[in-house]
Design a protein around this motif. Structure first.
Motif, PDB file in Angstrom:
ATOM      1  N   PHE A 153       3.834   6.815   3.028  1.00  0.00           N
ATOM      2  CA  PHE A 153       2.555   6.678   2.335  1.00  0.00           C
ATOM      3  C   PHE A 153       2.118   7.969   1.689  1.00  0.00           C
ATOM      4  O   PHE A 153       0.973   8.128   1.301  1.00  0.00           O
ATOM      5  CB  PHE A 153       1.451   6.232   3.319  1.00  0.00           C
ATOM      6  CG  PHE A 153       1.746   4.928   3.988  1.00  0.00           C
ATOM      7  CD1 PHE A 153       1.732   3.753   3.255  1.00  0.00           C
ATOM      8  CD2 PHE A 153       2.068   4.866   5.331  1.00  0.00           C
ATOM      9  CE1 PHE A 153       2.006   2.548   3.869  1.00  0.00           C
ATOM     10  CE2 PHE A 153       2.346   3.655   5.935  1.00  0.00           C
ATOM     11  CZ  PHE A 153       2.320   2.499   5.221  1.00  0.00           C
ATOM     12  N   PRO A 155       1.439   7.454  -3.933  1.00  0.00           N
ATOM     13  CA  PRO A 155       1.390   6.047  -4.345  1.00  0.00           C
ATOM     14  C   PRO A 155       2.579   5.656  -5.178  1.00  0.00           C
ATOM     15  O   PRO A 155       3.018   4.519  -5.124  1.00  0.00           O
ATOM     16  CB  PRO A 155       0.090   5.977  -5.168  1.00  0.00           C
ATOM     17  CG  PRO A 155      -0.736   7.125  -4.674  1.00  0.00           C
ATOM     18  CD  PRO A 155       0.211   8.186  -4.298  1.00  0.00           C
ATOM     19  N   LEU A 195       5.620   4.457  -3.093  1.00  0.00           N
ATOM     20  CA  LEU A 195       5.439   3.368  -2.143  1.00  0.00           C
ATOM     21  C   LEU A 195       6.327   2.199  -2.516  1.00  0.00           C
ATOM     22  O   LEU A 195       6.467   1.864  -3.678  1.00  0.00           O
ATOM     23  CB  LEU A 195       3.975   2.919  -2.125  1.00  0.00           C
ATOM     24  CG  LEU A 195       2.993   3.909  -1.488  1.00  0.00           C
ATOM     25  CD1 LEU A 195       1.584   3.383  -1.653  1.00  0.00           C
ATOM     26  CD2 LEU A 195       3.313   4.124  -0.037  1.00  0.00           C
ATOM     27  N   VAL A 197      -5.804   5.265   0.866  1.00  0.00           N
ATOM     28  CA  VAL A 197      -4.592   5.482   0.066  1.00  0.00           C
ATOM     29  C   VAL A 197      -3.689   4.248   0.094  1.00  0.00           C
ATOM     30  O   VAL A 197      -3.154   3.802  -0.929  1.00  0.00           O
ATOM     31  CB  VAL A 197      -3.839   6.730   0.554  1.00  0.00           C
ATOM     32  CG1 VAL A 197      -2.475   6.829  -0.125  1.00  0.00           C
ATOM     33  CG2 VAL A 197      -4.649   7.982   0.298  1.00  0.00           C
ATOM     34  N   ILE A 198      -3.547   3.668   1.314  1.00  0.00           N
ATOM     35  CA  ILE A 198      -2.694   2.493   1.447  1.00  0.00           C
ATOM     36  C   ILE A 198      -3.268   1.320   0.662  1.00  0.00           C
ATOM     37  O   ILE A 198      -2.549   0.590  -0.044  1.00  0.00           O
ATOM     38  CB  ILE A 198      -2.514   2.124   2.926  1.00  0.00           C
ATOM     39  CG1 ILE A 198      -1.691   3.211   3.653  1.00  0.00           C
ATOM     40  CG2 ILE A 198      -1.836   0.763   3.071  1.00  0.00           C
ATOM     41  CD1 ILE A 198      -1.621   3.037   5.153  1.00  0.00           C
ATOM     42  N   GLU A 244      -5.276   1.409  -1.957  1.00  0.00           N
ATOM     43  CA  GLU A 244      -5.109   1.646  -3.392  1.00  0.00           C
ATOM     44  C   GLU A 244      -3.666   1.431  -3.830  1.00  0.00           C
ATOM     45  O   GLU A 244      -3.402   0.844  -4.888  1.00  0.00           O
ATOM     46  CB  GLU A 244      -5.561   3.067  -3.723  1.00  0.00           C
ATOM     47  CG  GLU A 244      -5.518   3.377  -5.215  1.00  0.00           C
ATOM     48  CD  GLU A 244      -6.018   4.789  -5.500  1.00  0.00           C
ATOM     49  OE1 GLU A 244      -5.970   5.181  -6.691  1.00  0.00           O
ATOM     50  OE2 GLU A 244      -6.442   5.469  -4.554  1.00  0.00           O
ATOM     51  N   SER A 245      -2.731   1.900  -2.989  1.00  0.00           N
ATOM     52  CA  SER A 245      -1.314   1.725  -3.323  1.00  0.00           C
ATOM     53  C   SER A 245      -0.927   0.255  -3.327  1.00  0.00           C
ATOM     54  O   SER A 245      -0.204  -0.220  -4.211  1.00  0.00           O
ATOM     55  CB  SER A 245      -0.439   2.493  -2.328  1.00  0.00           C
ATOM     56  OG  SER A 245      -0.731   3.883  -2.378  1.00  0.00           O
ATOM     57  N   ASN A 265      -2.254  -1.321  -6.429  1.00  0.00           N
ATOM     58  CA  ASN A 265      -1.394  -1.014  -7.583  1.00  0.00           C
ATOM     59  C   ASN A 265      -0.106  -1.820  -7.552  1.00  0.00           C
ATOM     60  O   ASN A 265       0.381  -2.298  -8.581  1.00  0.00           O
ATOM     61  CB  ASN A 265      -1.073   0.483  -7.602  1.00  0.00           C
ATOM     62  CG  ASN A 265      -2.302   1.321  -7.911  1.00  0.00           C
ATOM     63  OD1 ASN A 265      -3.218   0.866  -8.598  1.00  0.00           O
ATOM     64  ND2 ASN A 265      -2.338   2.555  -7.394  1.00  0.00           N
ATOM     65  N   LEU A 266       0.462  -1.973  -6.339  1.00  0.00           N
ATOM     66  CA  LEU A 266       1.692  -2.753  -6.229  1.00  0.00           C
ATOM     67  C   LEU A 266       1.459  -4.223  -6.578  1.00  0.00           C
ATOM     68  O   LEU A 266       2.251  -4.844  -7.281  1.00  0.00           O
ATOM     69  CB  LEU A 266       2.261  -2.645  -4.812  1.00  0.00           C
ATOM     70  CG  LEU A 266       2.926  -1.313  -4.443  1.00  0.00           C
ATOM     71  CD1 LEU A 266       3.309  -1.311  -2.977  1.00  0.00           C
ATOM     72  CD2 LEU A 266       4.161  -1.074  -5.306  1.00  0.00           C
TER      73      LEU A 266
END
Length: 221
Positions: free
Chosen positions: A19, A22, A25, A75-76, A78-79, A82-83
């Motif tokens: 993590f 981003p 990931l 962060v997770i 948001e990532s 995005n994914l």
């Protein structure tokens, strides 16, 4: 000091190193098809309690551990957002594949139809050209026969004309020969008549001369 300890803890926590950024990931259970990814299995859950306990074991306080855990959750999240924005579901992917198959089938049918139409047009054009070629051959054959018949007719006419002229010339030659023979016969007749007259004159002259000679001799005696 706390910031350095947080960085050291993040480095030492190998389960959390995936993590760190981003862009790096990769969601578990994600598959990539045709340049896009879809989720085949749901991502594993994140155990926040064990994460906080691990931070406390590394020397962080309860508040610091919870703050770090909250930052990692943000962060997770948001990532993952995005994914998910770049992923499609398996149903959508199957729908897209089905649409691609339908489009490909339609395109294949259209190509076959175009090929069939092109082949039919080509066959029709070939048959038309063959018919025109046969007509041209027939026309050339008729023209050749007509020319040959004309040439034969002209040759026969020329032969007949030459034959007639030859016959006329032969008739004229025979007539000339007959006239010549007639003239020769007339000349021979005239020659015989002249010869007879000459002989008669000579005989008469000799007879007269002989009588004169006898009369002269009698006169002398």
């Amino acid at each position: 000091m706390n910031l350095a300890r947080m960085q050291l803890a993040a480095t030492r926590l190998s389960p959390l190193s995936r993590f760190a950024a981003p862009a790096a990931l990769a969601a578990p259970g994600a598959a990539t098809v045709a340049g896009r990814r879809y989720l085949s299995t749901p991502p594993p859950t994140f155990d926040t309690y064990k994460f906080v306990q691990r931070l406390e074991q590394e020397g962080f306080s309860r508040e610091q551990s919870e703050a770090i855990m909250q930052s990692f959750l943000e962060v997770i999240s948001e990532s993952m957002a995005n994914l998910k924005s770049t992923m499609v579901t398996k149903g959508d992917q199957e729908k897209n594949v089905h649409m691609y198959k339908v489009d490909f089938t339609a395109l294949k049918s259209e190509i076959k139809m175009l090929e069939k139409n092109d082949f039919a047009i080509l066959r029709s054009e070939t048959e038309r050209l063959t018919a025109e070629l046969d007509k041209l051959k027939q026309k050339m054959r008729e023209e050749t026969n007509r020319l040959q018949a004309g040439v034969r007719l002209d040759m026969n006419l020329e032969k007949g004309r030459i034959r007639d002229e030859t016959s006329i010339q032969e008739t004229k030659i025979r007539e000339a020969d007959a006239r010549i023979e007639t003239e020769i016969a007339n000349i021979r007749t005239q020659l015989e008549s002249i010869k007879y007259e000459i002989i008669r004159n000579v005989v008469g002259t000799l007879t007269a001369a002989g009588g004169l000679v006898l009369a002269y001799m009698r006169f002398l005696h």
